[in-house]
Design an enzyme around this catalytic site. Structure first.
Site, PDB file in Angstrom:
ATOM      1  N   ASP A  63      -3.467   7.005  -3.674  1.00 48.11           N
ATOM      2  CA  ASP A  63      -5.114   7.554  -3.888  1.00 48.11           C
ATOM      3  C   ASP A  63      -5.534   8.416  -2.943  1.00 48.11           C
ATOM      4  O   ASP A  63      -4.805   8.672  -1.861  1.00 48.11           O
ATOM      5  CB  ASP A  63      -5.818   6.363  -3.928  1.00 48.11           C
ATOM      6  CG  ASP A  63      -5.822   5.507  -2.668  1.00 48.11           C
ATOM      7  OD1 ASP A  63      -4.774   5.162  -2.378  1.00 48.11           O
ATOM      8  OD2 ASP A  63      -6.875   5.136  -2.097  1.00 48.11           O
TER       9      ASP A  63
ATOM     10  N   ASP B 141       0.745  -1.306  -0.028  1.00 42.98           N
ATOM     11  CA  ASP B 141       0.145   0.183   0.028  1.00 42.98           C
ATOM     12  C   ASP B 141       0.883   1.260  -0.125  1.00 42.98           C
ATOM     13  O   ASP B 141       2.202   1.036   0.378  1.00 42.98           O
ATOM     14  CB  ASP B 141      -1.018  -0.204   1.307  1.00 42.98           C
ATOM     15  CG  ASP B 141      -2.167   0.912   0.897  1.00 42.98           C
ATOM     16  OD1 ASP B 141      -2.066   1.675   0.075  1.00 42.98           O
ATOM     17  OD2 ASP B 141      -3.024   0.747   1.859  1.00 42.98           O
TER      18      ASP B 141
END
Ligand code: GUN
Length: 647
Positions: A126, A91
């Site tokens: 994001d 991530d």
């Protein structure tokens, strides 16, 4: 592009067993990627392997920020840093920015770093959308996420990158984000911004977010549900087409002395015995565990929790294979009223779900609760009664029969009417009695009020469409329906009228099973056209049967058009692969019998579609149609003989 996702097996709803190919091996989905904190982890990648997890997820931002870890990762790679040879996903730091506010890395920097340390699946930075975000704020975040994805497109040539779908609780934003992401052709699509929904048990919102993300994305891409590690949610999420989960909750709960069960978490202090055992807690009672040193207890509970999670993932995969996922979802919904609400919301989406629901499954339909009636297979049955059942008379009678299939137990029925049988699915045509799920279903002897009301409503609907009559006079079944009426009605259910009329003209002959006496192979003009499957009461097409449908139906149905190159092989019996499919009938569902036709218009084979229409059109790898019978088998026969004088 080192990316590939293949659907290996389609299950109920949108579920599938799949495979994501990575540089360090395949990830078979659905599965969970345990979160490993590269700095402090009570369990090791070795433990993860032993527990049967083939892949893991860690955080690139944590590695990036820690000089020592960063140096090792840059010099030796992330696999060496973690001492793990399987696929590693990372991530990007978005979650840290959600929890702690600002972070000190740019999108391109962190993606580039993930590339440099050799991760198998990386993630862009994001922008986390919150359930409390206004529409405008959420839209801005979605646009920024898309811009960041565009900024990193060049990395797609070298690694699998994931594009998190954001959009808060706004269905149209989720669809929009997913659609834009799909067009960018990333390798994995996590649904982001859902941790706050799960933490506050807003499962209705969660389910809507998943469905709208899937609607925008289409069925061909792998989907990850960010931060979901609770087994309670696995069945419903997988039913809706989620392939991957990740979570650190096994460790978080362990820190808090909580154990995970398939239906919720329990505090160690509250129990005297372990209800879901594992080898890790075998030696202890909960009270004894509480007395252990904190670090040791945390490790044992982490391993135990991950063990339970791993079994629940296996249970879900097995439910897909066995065809009992709906039952599992309905059972799990009893564990929390909000999950029950989420299950009930699915009825709003039944038309969408039906497009993906397999034509039948191996296991009988078990009624577990009134929600069972909202399953897409029931919706399909009622829809087909309206659209595909051709009445023979102009009046209808509804009768009761105790045992299934009804015709086996019904010697006498009312004359001069179409006969329907009262069932938990509402009144169903007597002629369809062997078809799944009518014959293959179990319901309680004692009906609940909802079931009674549902059946009454369906009967009222039927009687509004047809003239329903009470008939006391009885005649032999065979005086009302011939064998061909029944065979033809099944073809109408399966292929839509006038398939029944078209197939069952000319000289029809049947072969029967020597043991049961049931019809098996059906011949026309002495050529085999259909095989009636005992398992679900539907037909397997023979090539000549497909030829009749192809030649005689006013509009081609159940067609899968393939490239001429593929057709050459399919005509010889080779299966159809998704990447060669050019077009497909929108009515095709997984398990349907289809006609394989070349682009130049020749019927080359018949077979069973492994995918639904949308998947046939959108998937680029994997098996599409299992070819069962093909042109080459009839090379010594003038196939037009099967038509007789019809042509
Ligand atoms: N982890 C949990 N939620 C999210 C999210 O929305 N985005 C990213 N990148 N990671 C997450």
């Amino acid at each position: 592009m080192p990316y590939d996702f293949e659907i290996l097996l389609r299950g109920e709803g949108l579920s599938r067993i799949g495979k994501i190919r990575t540089k360090h091996g395949d990830i078979v989905t659905p599965t969970l990627l345990p979160v490993i904190n590269p700095r402090i982890s009570v369990i090791t990648p070795e433990d993860i392997k032993r527990l049967g997890f083939g892949a893991l997820i860690t955080n690139a931002y944590i590695i990036y920020r820690d000089e020592a870890l960063r140096d090792i990762a840059l010099n030796e790679g992330v696999h060496s840093l973690l001492n793990f040879k399987g696929p590693i996903m990372t991530d990007s730091g978005t979650f840290q920015s959600y929890v702690y506010g600002k972070i000190s890395v740019t999108n391109r920097e962190i993606v580039s770093f993930q590339h440099e340390i050799g991760v198998d699946i990386g993630t862009i930075l994001d922008v986390f959308t919150l359930p409390t975000d206004s529409y405008e704020v959420a839209k801005k975040k979605v646009e920024e996420t898309i811009a960041r994805a565009l900024e990193c497109k060049d990395f797609l040539e070298h690694m699998i990158l994931s594009f998190p779908i954001q959009g808060g609780v706004y269905p149209d934003l989720r669809e929009y984000a997913a659609k834009r992401g799909r067009d960018l052709n990333f390798g994995l699509y996590p649904i982001g911004g859902v941790v706050p929904l799960m933490e506050s048990q807003r499962y209705v919102d969660l389910v809507r977010v998943i469905i709208h993300s899937k609607i925008g994305l289409g069925p061909s891409k792998p989907v990850h549900l960010f931060g979901c590690g609770h087994p309670l949610l696995f069945p419903i999420a997988v039913l809706l087409g989620v392939d991957l989960f990740d979570s650190a909750s096994y460790a978080k709960y362990a820190r808090d002395n909580r154990i995970i069960t398939p239906t919720g978490t329990i505090r160690l202090e509250e129990i005297d015995e372990f209800i879901y055992p594992s080898p890790y807690v075998e030696k202890y009672t909960p009270k004894e565990l509480l007395k252990l040193d904190k670090r040791e207890r945390e490790r044992i509970l982490s391993l135990h929790n991950l063990y339970v999670v791993s079994y629940e993932i296996k249970r879900v995969r097995e439910a897909i294979r066995r065809g009992e996922l709906w039952e599992l979802v309905e059972m799990r919904a009893r564990a929390h009223p909000r999950l029950l609400s989420a299950l009930r919301v699915l009825r709003e989406y039944v038309e969408y779900l039906e497009k993906f629901e397999p034509i039948s499954r191996e296991r009988a339909f078990f009624y577990t609760s009134p929600e069972s009636l909202n399953r897409p297979i029931v919706y399909r049955l009622r829809k087909r009664i309206k659209e595909r059942f051709k009445p023979k008379y102009n009046r209808v009678s509804i009768i009761s029969v105790q045992n299934k299939p009804y015709m086996d137990y019904t010697e006498r029925i009312p004359p001069n009417c179409d006969v329907f049988v009262r069932s938990m699915f509402g009144p169903v045509p007597l002629l369809w009695d062997v078809i799944y799920p009518i014959a293959q279903s179990e319901e309680p002897d004692i009906w609940d009020k909802e079931l009674e009301e549902y059946v009454k409503k369906c009967e009222d609907d039927l009687c509004r469409r047809f003239h329903c009559v009470e008939v006391h006079e009885l005649t032999k079944v065979t005086d009302v329906y011939s064998e061909v009426d029944k065979l033809s009605a099944i073809a109408d259910y399966q292929f839509g009228p006038p398939a029944g009329d078209v197939l069952f003209t000319g000289r029809i002959r049947v072969d029967r099973s020597k043991t049961t006496g049931r019809i098996r192979m059906i011949y026309r003009n002495s050529i085999p056209i259909l095989f009636l499957r005992p398992s679900d009461g539907l037909y397997t097409l023979k090539y000549p049967g497909g030829y009749i449908l192809y030649k005689m139906l006013p509009k081609i149905k159940m067609h899968v058009i393939v490239t001429d190159d593929s057709a050459e092989y399919n005509a010889m019996g080779k299966n159809v692969f998704a990447k060669f499919v050019v077009d497909a009938d929108e009515n095709i569902r997984p398990g349907d019998e289809v006609l394989v036709i070349s682009e130049s218009g020749e019927l080359v084979a018949v077979g069973s579609s492994r995918l639904s229409a949308t998947e046939l059109l959108e998937c680029n790898s994997g098996l599409a149609v299992k070819v069962k019978d093909f042109k080459e088998n009839y090379r010594d026969l003038d196939i037009s003989l099967v038509l007789g004088d019809e042509e």
